[in-house]
Design an enzyme around this catalytic site. Structure first.
Site, PDB file in Angstrom:
ATOM      1  N   GLY A 169       0.831  -1.206   0.000  1.00 30.47           N
ATOM      2  CA  GLY A 169       0.000   0.000   0.000  1.00 30.47           C
ATOM      3  C   GLY A 169       0.858   1.246   0.000  1.00 30.47           C
ATOM      4  N   GLY A 170       0.550   2.151   0.921  1.00 27.50           N
ATOM      5  CA  GLY A 170       1.251   3.435   0.984  1.00 27.50           C
ATOM      6  C   GLY A 170       2.744   3.297   1.164  1.00 27.50           C
ATOM      7  N   GLY A 404      21.732   4.312 -33.942  1.00 19.76           N
ATOM      8  CA  GLY A 404      21.376   5.277 -32.903  1.00 19.76           C
ATOM      9  C   GLY A 404      22.015   4.930 -31.570  1.00 19.76           C
ATOM     10  N   ALA A 405      22.225   3.649 -31.355  1.00 16.37           N
ATOM     11  CA  ALA A 405      22.805   3.232 -30.080  1.00 16.37           C
ATOM     12  C   ALA A 405      24.232   3.777 -29.926  1.00 16.37           C
ATOM     13  CB  ALA A 405      22.785   1.717 -29.962  1.00 16.37           C
TER      14      ALA A 405
HETATM   15  C1  HXC Z   1      -2.719  -1.879  11.752  1.00 17.84           C
HETATM   16  C2  HXC Z   1      -1.676  -3.861  11.300  1.00 17.84           C
HETATM   17  C3  HXC Z   1      -1.632  -3.533   9.925  1.00 17.84           C
HETATM   18  C4  HXC Z   1      -2.159  -2.288   9.514  1.00 17.84           C
HETATM   19  C5  HXC Z   1      -0.695  -5.460  10.188  1.00 17.84           C
HETATM   20  N1  HXC Z   1      -1.099  -5.053  11.395  1.00 17.84           N
HETATM   21  N2  HXC Z   1      -1.015  -4.556   9.269  1.00 17.84           N
HETATM   22  N3  HXC Z   1      -2.224  -3.027  12.189  1.00 17.84           N
HETATM   23  N4  HXC Z   1      -2.693  -1.501  10.464  1.00 17.84           N
HETATM   24  N5  HXC Z   1      -2.122  -1.917   8.262  1.00 17.84           N
HETATM   25  C6  HXC Z   1      -0.915  -5.773  12.672  1.00 17.84           C
HETATM   26  C7  HXC Z   1      -1.793  -7.002  12.786  1.00 17.84           C
HETATM   27  O1  HXC Z   1      -3.032  -6.629  13.294  1.00 17.84           O
HETATM   28  C8  HXC Z   1      -1.015  -7.851  13.767  1.00 17.84           C
HETATM   29  O2  HXC Z   1      -1.216  -7.352  15.064  1.00 17.84           O
HETATM   30  C9  HXC Z   1       0.424  -7.549  13.393  1.00 17.84           C
HETATM   31  O3  HXC Z   1       0.398  -6.287  12.702  1.00 17.84           O
HETATM   32  C10 HXC Z   1       1.041  -8.581  12.482  1.00 17.84           C
HETATM   33  O4  HXC Z   1       0.159  -8.785  11.388  1.00 17.84           O
HETATM   34  P1  HXC Z   1      -0.173 -10.252  10.834  1.00 17.84           P
HETATM   35  O5  HXC Z   1      -1.285 -10.073   9.879  1.00 17.84           O
HETATM   36  O6  HXC Z   1      -0.368 -11.182  11.967  1.00 17.84           O
HETATM   37  O7  HXC Z   1       1.179 -10.607  10.104  1.00 17.84           O
HETATM   38  P2  HXC Z   1       1.407 -11.467   8.792  1.00 17.84           P
HETATM   39  O8  HXC Z   1       0.577 -12.698   8.827  1.00 17.84           O
HETATM   40  O9  HXC Z   1       2.893 -11.601   8.651  1.00 17.84           O
HETATM   41  O10 HXC Z   1       0.842 -10.569   7.580  1.00 17.84           O
HETATM   42  C11 HXC Z   1       1.459  -9.347   7.215  1.00 17.84           C
HETATM   43  C12 HXC Z   1       0.549  -8.545   6.258  1.00 17.84           C
HETATM   44  C13 HXC Z   1      -0.858  -8.409   6.875  1.00 17.84           C
HETATM   45  C14 HXC Z   1       0.448  -9.273   4.933  1.00 17.84           C
HETATM   46  C15 HXC Z   1       1.224  -7.196   6.040  1.00 17.84           C
HETATM   47  O11 HXC Z   1      -0.731  -7.945   8.218  1.00 17.84           O
HETATM   48  C16 HXC Z   1      -1.719  -7.451   6.132  1.00 17.84           C
HETATM   49  O12 HXC Z   1      -2.265  -7.803   5.101  1.00 17.84           O
HETATM   50  N6  HXC Z   1      -1.889  -6.251   6.679  1.00 17.84           N
HETATM   51  C17 HXC Z   1      -2.761  -5.261   6.087  1.00 17.84           C
HETATM   52  C18 HXC Z   1      -2.145  -4.695   4.821  1.00 17.84           C
HETATM   53  C19 HXC Z   1      -2.973  -3.565   4.293  1.00 17.84           C
HETATM   54  O13 HXC Z   1      -3.997  -3.782   3.631  1.00 17.84           O
HETATM   55  N7  HXC Z   1      -2.575  -2.325   4.624  1.00 17.84           N
HETATM   56  C20 HXC Z   1      -3.294  -1.148   4.232  1.00 17.84           C
HETATM   57  C21 HXC Z   1      -2.827  -0.818   2.842  1.00 17.84           C
HETATM   58  S1  HXC Z   1      -3.667   0.571   2.226  1.00 17.84           S
HETATM   59  P3  HXC Z   1      -1.042  -8.256  16.373  1.00 17.84           P
HETATM   60  O14 HXC Z   1      -1.522  -7.403  17.467  1.00 17.84           O
HETATM   61  O15 HXC Z   1      -1.850  -9.477  16.122  1.00 17.84           O
HETATM   62  O16 HXC Z   1       0.419  -8.557  16.469  1.00 17.84           O
HETATM   63  C22 HXC Z   1      -2.571   1.772   2.339  1.00 17.84           C
HETATM   64  C23 HXC Z   1      -3.066   3.022   1.723  1.00 17.84           C
HETATM   65  C24 HXC Z   1      -2.073   4.122   1.862  1.00 17.84           C
HETATM   66  O17 HXC Z   1      -1.497   1.634   2.807  1.00 17.84           O
HETATM   67  C25 HXC Z   1      -1.996   4.866   0.573  1.00 17.84           C
HETATM   68  C26 HXC Z   1      -1.164   6.097   0.726  1.00 17.84           C
HETATM   69  C27 HXC Z   1      -0.781   6.645  -0.611  1.00 17.84           C
END
Ligand code: HXC
Length: 510
Positions: A169-170, A404-405
């Site tokens: 994502g971001g 050209g290269a």
């Molecule tokens: C808050 C988050 C988080 C997030 C993970 N965690 N991502 N908390 N915000 N974005 C937390 C989980 O709740 C968990 O907390 C811990 O981090 C570890 O995550 P897991 O899922 O258990 O780890 P894993 O299985 O290794 O998976 C990693 C992951 C997954 C693939 C990154 O966590 C995931 O899909 N996260 C969300 C990704 C996402 O969609 N992000 C938003 C993108 S949109 P605990 O307490 O259990 O340890 C974006 C827009 C911005 O970014 C654009 C700006 C231009």
């Protein structure tokens, strides 16, 4: 006073513990180091000082009021690499998955601004799940603040991203604006939208690895400039790379004492180019035999392997090397090779690193795929990058420089300072066979006539002397003398002054 100091220690220990033992153990079980362990390996021992260790998020929604961890998922600070200042931020996956809150973003922005003022590189270690989902729009604002600083810092200080876990994502766009992105094999992946969203939108079933692992980015997309086996190797290699770079555009690249004789001759280079012009050879052999101590830091090794780019030193002074690789696709310039080399040339020019170009190129890649993919636009990137570059440019044509290269590859015509050729160089509009087939099309039914015409074209153009007689080549040199001639040229160009016309900025064909 003693109690106050104890309280400070308690708070520091709490911050250093990150997301706690269970999450640290889970991080280690995935083969990843923690944010602080990584910093310890990246910078000189004892040199790191952390900033904003006690910063916490300010969210109260979704039960977050009683879930605060000092540091808020990113460790920031300054340290040294071989005694030279660097600014580092390292995402802590054990704290809310390293996700970005407003407070977390402010820590990074503060570091970026300090780095621009101090004139030292920023190295970002990424391992995070994107925007802090509980935070909403403040998180998006935080990302934009970081992107802005990345953009302002571009060309002022080197910016290096190392992806050491998820980068989603971001999180992807800050690295994307930086100068270099490196990945760790098998534990890191980068994508704008993850497998779940992909499944919903395009109905594709894809793994994290297949969507954004190192095989995608360091080999196919070219988003990443290289991949390393594990955290330790990645951090060690970043230390090595930083040694080649100036800390900012306000200083010269760092000279180092060289133990390699600047006059060294390499007799084996006399036979590097095979007698048969269609036979490949390894351009990296030339690079390793010419640069100081065969020390070459290759960038983007796995992507567009038909061109080789990277850093080396000549008599102690850093240089950027760009070389066509006859071993892959005959060293042709295609879309990917042009993109890869253009970015590298611009980085070197921005940071005052002289360019050494080795040319053996049969031209631009023909074909519908290339034309439809905008070869014209992408090829122009490399042409533009070389043409606008004002750093010292030394070019050597080893064999083919066609069409050209030839113009593009740091030729005299686009302000190459010193252009050498080996006696084996062939500088022509195209290869003899192709040329004869066009200009003597009427004789194609007569193999003897065609053979005679080909031999005639070959003897007229398959050498460097026509170009040398026009002054397009400054000298035809013996291969064995390549190192000493390039060292001398670079030394004599050390105080080169060249400026481009005043403008707001250029309009490179993006
Ligand atoms: C808050 C988050 C988080 C997030 C993970 N965690 N991502 N908390 N915000 N974005 C937390 C989980 O709740 C968990 O907390 C811990 O981090 C570890 O995550 P897991 O899922 O258990 O780890 P894993 O299985 O290794 O998976 C990693 C992951 C997954 C693939 C990154 O966590 C995931 O899909 N996260 C969300 C990704 C996402 O969609 N992000 C938003 C993108 S949109 P605990 O307490 O259990 O340890 C974006 C827009 C911005 O970014 C654009 C700006 C231009």
């Amino acid at each position: 006073m003693k109690e106050i100091l104890l309280e400070l220690e308690r708070r520091r220990a709490e911050a250093r513990a990150g997301g706690g033992e269970r999450r640290v153990a889970s991080q280690h079980a995935k083969g990843k180091l923690t944010a602080r362990e990584r910093i310890e390996l990246l910078v000189d021992e004892g040199s790191f000082e952390e900033f904003d260790m006690f910063v916490e998020h300010r969210i109260t929604d979704f039960g977050m009021a009683d879930q605060r961890v000092a540091g808020d998922g990113v460790v920031t600070g300054w340290g040294e690499i071989n005694g030279r200042l660097v600014f580092v931020f390292s995402k802590d996956f054990t704290v809310f998955g390293g996700s970005l809150s407003s407070a977390h973003a402010q820590k990074i922005v503060k570091l970026q601004r300090q780095a621009i003022k101090a004139g030292a590189p920023v190295i970002g270690l990424f391992d995070a799940g994107g925007a802090r989902i509980q935070e909403g729009v403040d998180s998006l604002a935080g990302y934009a603040d970081i992107f802005l600083e990345n953009t302002l810092a571009s060309g002022v200080i080197p910016q290096i991203a190392v992806i050491m876990g998820p980068c989603a994502g971001g999180d992807v766009y800050s690295p994307a604006i930086m100068d270099f992105i490196f990945m760790v094999k098998d534990t890191s992946y980068m994508y704008v939208t993850g497998p779940d969203v992909v499944k919903t939108v395009t109905h594709e079933d894809v793994s994290h690895e297949d969507l954004g692992g190192y095989r995608v980015h360091a080999i196919k997309s070219g988003v990443s400039d290289g991949a390393f086996d594990n955290d330790l190797e990645a951090l060690t290699q970043i230390r090595r790379m930083v040694d080649f770079l100036p800390l900012s555009n306000r200083e010269k690249p760092p000279r180092r004492e060289s133990f390699d004789d600047p006059e060294r001759e390499e007799a084996s280079l006399d036979t590097l180019v095979p007698a048969n012009p269609n036979k490949p050879y390894d351009i990296k052999e030339l690079i390793l035999k010419v640069v100081d101590e065969a020390d070459f830091f290759e960038v983007s090794e796995g992507f567009a392997r038909n061109i080789v780019v990277g850093f080396a030193r000549m008599d102690g002074a850093p240089v950027g090397i760009v070389a066509n690789q006859p071993q892959v696709l005959a060293g042709v310039l295609d879309i990917d090779a042009s993109r890869k080399a253009a970015r590298f040339v611009r980085f070197c020019d921005a940071f005052d690193i002289p360019l050494v170009t080795f040319v053996d190129v049969p031209g631009f890649m023909p074909g519908t795929k290339q034309e439809q993919g905008a070869l014209i636009r992408h090829g122009a990137k490399l042409l533009f990058a070389y043409a606008e570059a004002t750093v010292p440019k030394v070019t050597l044509i080893t064999r083919k420089a066609y069409g050209g290269a030839y113009d593009v590859m740091s030729s005299k015509h686009i302000r190459g300072d010193v252009n050498y050729a080996w006696p084996t160089a062939e500088i022509a509009v195209m290869g003899a066979k192709g040329a004869v087939e066009i200009i003597f099309r009427a004789e194609t039914g007569d193999p003897d006539a065609i053979a005679a015409r080909t031999a005639e074209y070959q003897s007229r153009f398959a050498n460097p002397f026509v170009a040398a007689s026009r002054g397009y080549i400054d000298d035809v040199i013996k291969p064995r003398e390549t190192r000493k001639r390039i060292v001398k040229a670079l030394k004599r160009l050390e105080h080169k002054v060249l400026t481009n016309p005043a403008k707001k900025h250029d309009n490179i064909p993006l």
